[in-house]
Design a protein around this motif. Structure first.
Motif, PDB file in Angstrom:
ATOM      1  N   VAL A 346       0.790  -1.148   0.019  1.00  0.00           N
ATOM      2  CA  VAL A 346       0.186   0.104   0.011  1.00  0.00           C
ATOM      3  C   VAL A 346       0.930   1.162   0.054  1.00  0.00           C
ATOM      4  O   VAL A 346       1.905   1.497   0.476  1.00  0.00           O
ATOM      5  CB  VAL A 346      -0.906   0.190   1.036  1.00  0.00           C
ATOM      6  CG1 VAL A 346      -0.234  -0.133   2.639  1.00  0.00           C
ATOM      7  CG2 VAL A 346      -1.921   1.108   1.123  1.00  0.00           C
ATOM      8  N   ARG A 470      -3.532   0.995   6.876  1.00  0.00           N
ATOM      9  CA  ARG A 470      -3.415   1.163   5.478  1.00  0.00           C
ATOM     10  C   ARG A 470      -4.189   2.283   5.066  1.00  0.00           C
ATOM     11  O   ARG A 470      -3.690   2.926   4.001  1.00  0.00           O
ATOM     12  CB  ARG A 470      -3.928  -0.271   4.810  1.00  0.00           C
ATOM     13  CG  ARG A 470      -3.248  -1.460   5.344  1.00  0.00           C
ATOM     14  CD  ARG A 470      -3.879  -2.776   4.953  1.00  0.00           C
ATOM     15  NE  ARG A 470      -3.727  -3.064   3.415  1.00  0.00           N
ATOM     16  CZ  ARG A 470      -2.617  -3.339   2.976  1.00  0.00           C
ATOM     17  NH1 ARG A 470      -1.462  -3.792   3.499  1.00  0.00           N
ATOM     18  NH2 ARG A 470      -2.517  -3.614   1.823  1.00  0.00           N
ATOM     19  N   LYS A 471      -5.461   2.479   5.123  1.00  0.00           N
ATOM     20  CA  LYS A 471      -5.827   3.572   4.693  1.00  0.00           C
ATOM     21  C   LYS A 471      -5.299   5.093   5.224  1.00  0.00           C
ATOM     22  O   LYS A 471      -5.121   5.874   3.999  1.00  0.00           O
ATOM     23  CB  LYS A 471      -7.328   4.014   5.238  1.00  0.00           C
ATOM     24  CG  LYS A 471      -8.290   4.913   4.799  1.00  0.00           C
ATOM     25  CD  LYS A 471      -9.571   5.162   5.409  1.00  0.00           C
ATOM     26  CE  LYS A 471     -10.495   5.997   5.084  1.00  0.00           C
ATOM     27  NZ  LYS A 471      -9.874   7.393   5.172  1.00  0.00           N
ATOM     28  N   LYS A 474      -1.772   4.982   2.925  1.00  0.00           N
ATOM     29  CA  LYS A 474      -2.080   5.360   1.432  1.00  0.00           C
ATOM     30  C   LYS A 474      -2.273   6.935   1.336  1.00  0.00           C
ATOM     31  O   LYS A 474      -1.591   7.589   0.333  1.00  0.00           O
ATOM     32  CB  LYS A 474      -3.198   4.523   0.704  1.00  0.00           C
ATOM     33  CG  LYS A 474      -3.621   4.990  -0.565  1.00  0.00           C
ATOM     34  CD  LYS A 474      -4.790   4.086  -0.884  1.00  0.00           C
ATOM     35  CE  LYS A 474      -5.178   4.613  -2.519  1.00  0.00           C
ATOM     36  NZ  LYS A 474      -6.442   3.623  -2.850  1.00  0.00           N
ATOM     37  N   GLU A 493      -3.455   0.173  -3.304  1.00  0.00           N
ATOM     38  CA  GLU A 493      -3.487  -0.654  -2.333  1.00  0.00           C
ATOM     39  C   GLU A 493      -3.875  -2.075  -2.796  1.00  0.00           C
ATOM     40  O   GLU A 493      -4.901  -2.397  -3.345  1.00  0.00           O
ATOM     41  CB  GLU A 493      -4.728  -0.190  -1.171  1.00  0.00           C
ATOM     42  CG  GLU A 493      -4.619  -0.994  -0.077  1.00  0.00           C
ATOM     43  CD  GLU A 493      -5.697  -0.641   0.928  1.00  0.00           C
ATOM     44  OE1 GLU A 493      -5.918  -1.365   2.070  1.00  0.00           O
ATOM     45  OE2 GLU A 493      -6.364   0.200   0.766  1.00  0.00           O
TER      46      GLU A 493
END
Length: 571
Positions: A346, A470-471, A474, A493
């Protein structure tokens, strides 16, 4: 079933046995033998001699048919590992196991990447080498996930130093509390576009920093016997004939061999540690010879489990007795649980229209690194997730894909193939996975391998904390590239499953309380103190940094403790 009578006992008794020859097995062998202990080192895979057994080390792209792609028939042999994209080329496929010969089972997808040979994954690792800090060792205690580590940074600091002096870590001191500096050889410089990113991030963000990667590629070989400096070939995964990157084969195993105290035995599948109830200790191991099928018992006073997180725990779980009906040292019931691996794939990529006149020589095997900047202080606390992530990346000029015949012809083709493409830059984020009890491995006695041993079943997944991390990763990768002035910035991702990061950890964790952990502060099994576990199985949390340097420091520390205790008892 009691198999004792089917095994023959090897005549010589050793001071110590080391199971595995990878990153930790090599260090255990080196320290124990240099400490004067007669040590048997057992490897389940084939022999690999440094330089001699690196068949593709000097190959060029044109030495392979089909650009190194393997056939469909060959692909079937590594079908699960092929899901990752790591192994499917002629230059490195020989380092990775045959999935058909070494099967495993999945309740949930787990990309288990393995190399069964002397040196293990020390021949294939990415060489990123970072110390952990007390931010990492205190994390479980502070946020309540997992159990408190029984060690702190101060306990490991002298062992990090010992390891680094021998390994050789190229890098640069930065003075960051969340990423303690190592003892470095000169850093591999950032290229012009990586420097562009560094400047752009420095001008726009006060909470993060672009630094040089810290890698176990030598830039100064002084004092490291048999090794030379990195040649910037970036063919590390093939085996380095210069010994420029650290591996067991080029470094620790030769050092152990020079003592005259090491007996190295490949093709030796350890599947059980023998426990003597009367002595309340382990007395040896059971081995199946992978070539002949012969069954042998080897005896020793000390046993070091260094086969890798999953194989080590598999051996412990198979080591059943009246005292330990569910596996050696499993009084807590935690054996096999708390399986972790870093999540990644990601980040973001971009293009630079600057530096069109600039190029570079060689293939630098490192890039840049962004140390963790989330949840490192009150000012950086996140509401959506705990722990954090680091960023790895690099910049290069695009390849000459325009040389493909169908895409251009004649004069345009000739011009295109002699001009380098635009500069591209990419950021990939590595995030911490929490130690969830329900993430586990178990043994399946209904599905046996060709040696009659149980196969492993994985039941492991990333959860909400990792997904929210992860959000953010990114979004921040995009923001950094855009702020630094890069164009055509795109976030990505991709699917990522446990195992894919090749940093499997946990399953026999360290802890302060025998009721909730398997190992003590010295990496000893609480209830069987002459058995040490120093590979990834011992980890109580995963941090966000690559773990190999910490594995090595823990192993050196535990081995020297074992030596001192053994010598006290022998007086």
């Amino acid at each position: 079933m009691n198999k004792k009578h089917t095994y023959k006992t090897f005549s010589e008794k050793f001071d110590a046995i080391v199971i595995g020859t990878g990153i930790t097995g090599g260090w255990a062998a080196k320290e124990l033998t240099e400490g004067g202990l007669k040590t048997l080192v057992l490897e389940r895979g084939r022999m690999v001699e440094h330089v001699k057994d690196y068949p593709t080390m000097n190959d060029d792209p044109w030495d392979y048919e089909f650009k190194g792609q393997v056939t469909r028939e060959e692909l079937k042999k590594q079908e699960k590992q092929a899901r990752t994209g790591y192994t499917i080329n002629d230059a490195s496929k020989h380092w990775f196991v045959n999935d058909l010969k070494h099967p495993y089972n999945e309740e949930k997808r787990f990309d288990w990447i393995r190399g069964y040979h002397v040196g293990g994954k020390s021949l294939m690792w990415a060489r990123m080498s970072f110390r952990w800090s007390d931010l990492d060792f205190e994390a479980n205690k502070n946020d309540g996930h997992g159990v408190d580590w029984p060690v702190r940074y101060s306990d490991l600091k002298p062992w990090y130093e010992k390891v680094e002096k021998f390994v050789g870590i190229s890098g640069k001191a930065e003075g960051l509390p969340q990423l303690p500096d190592s003892i470095f050889t000169p850093e591999m410089p950032l290229n012009c576009v990586e420097e562009e990113l560094k400047t752009g991030v420095s001008n726009n963000f006060s909470d993060r920093k672009i630094i040089n990667s810290r890698v176990a590629n030598l830039t100064d070989p002084e004092g490291r016997e048999g090794r030379s400096n990195c040649q910037f070939r970036n063919r590390c995964i093939r085996g380095c004939p210069y010994g420029a990157y650290f591996s067991s084969n080029s470094s620790t195993l030769p050092a152990a061999g020079r003592t005259g105290n090491m007996t190295l035995r490949p093709n030796s599948i350890v599947h059980e540690i023998i426990y003597d109830n009367q002595q309340s200790k382990a007395t040896g191991v059971k081995v199946i010879d992978a070539e002949t099928g012969e069954k042998i018992e080897f005896q020793a006073n000390i046993i070091f489990c260094c086969a890798g997180a999953i194989p080590t725990t598999s051996i412990l779980m198979q080591s059943k007795s009246d005292r330990f009906p569910s596996g050696l040292g499993n009084d807590s019931g935690e054996l096999g649980h708390n399986l972790m691996d870093h999540h990644f794939k990601v980040g973001a990529s971009g293009v630079s229209n600057n530096h069109q006149e600039d190029y570079y020589k060689g293939r630098k095997p490192s890039g840049f690194f962004v140390p963790r900047f989330r949840n490192v202080s009150k000012d950086t606390t996140m509401k959506d997730f705990v722990r954090g992530y680091g960023m790895q990346g690099g910049a290069s000029r695009t390849d000459w894909t325009q040389a493909i015949g169908e895409m251009t012809y004649g004069k345009e083709l000739k011009e295109a193939i002699v001009k380098p493409g635009k500069w591209q830059i990419g950021i990939n984020c590595f995030g911490e996975c929490l130690p969830y009890h329900e993430n586990k491995m178990t043994l399946n006695y209904k599905k046996l391998d060709e040696w009659g041993l149980p196969t492993i079943t994985f039941d492991c997944e990333y959860k909400e904390n990792e997904k929210k991390m992860r959000k953010d990763a990114k979004e921040q990768a995009i923001a950094m590239l855009e702020a630094a002035g890069f164009e055509d910035v795109r976030g990505y991702e991709d699917d990522c499953f446990p195992g894919n990061g090749i940093h499997e950890m946990g399953t026999a964790r360290m802890g302060r309380d025998p009721k909730t952990s398997v190992l003590n502060k010295n990496n000893q099994i609480h209830s069987v103190p002459n058995v040490f576990v120093t590979d990834g199985a011992c980890m109580s949390s995963s941090a966000s940094q690559n773990p190999s340097l910490t594995y090595m420091a823990l192993t050196a520390r535990a081995a020297n403790y074992a030596i001192n205790e053994y010598k006290k008892e022998s007086v």
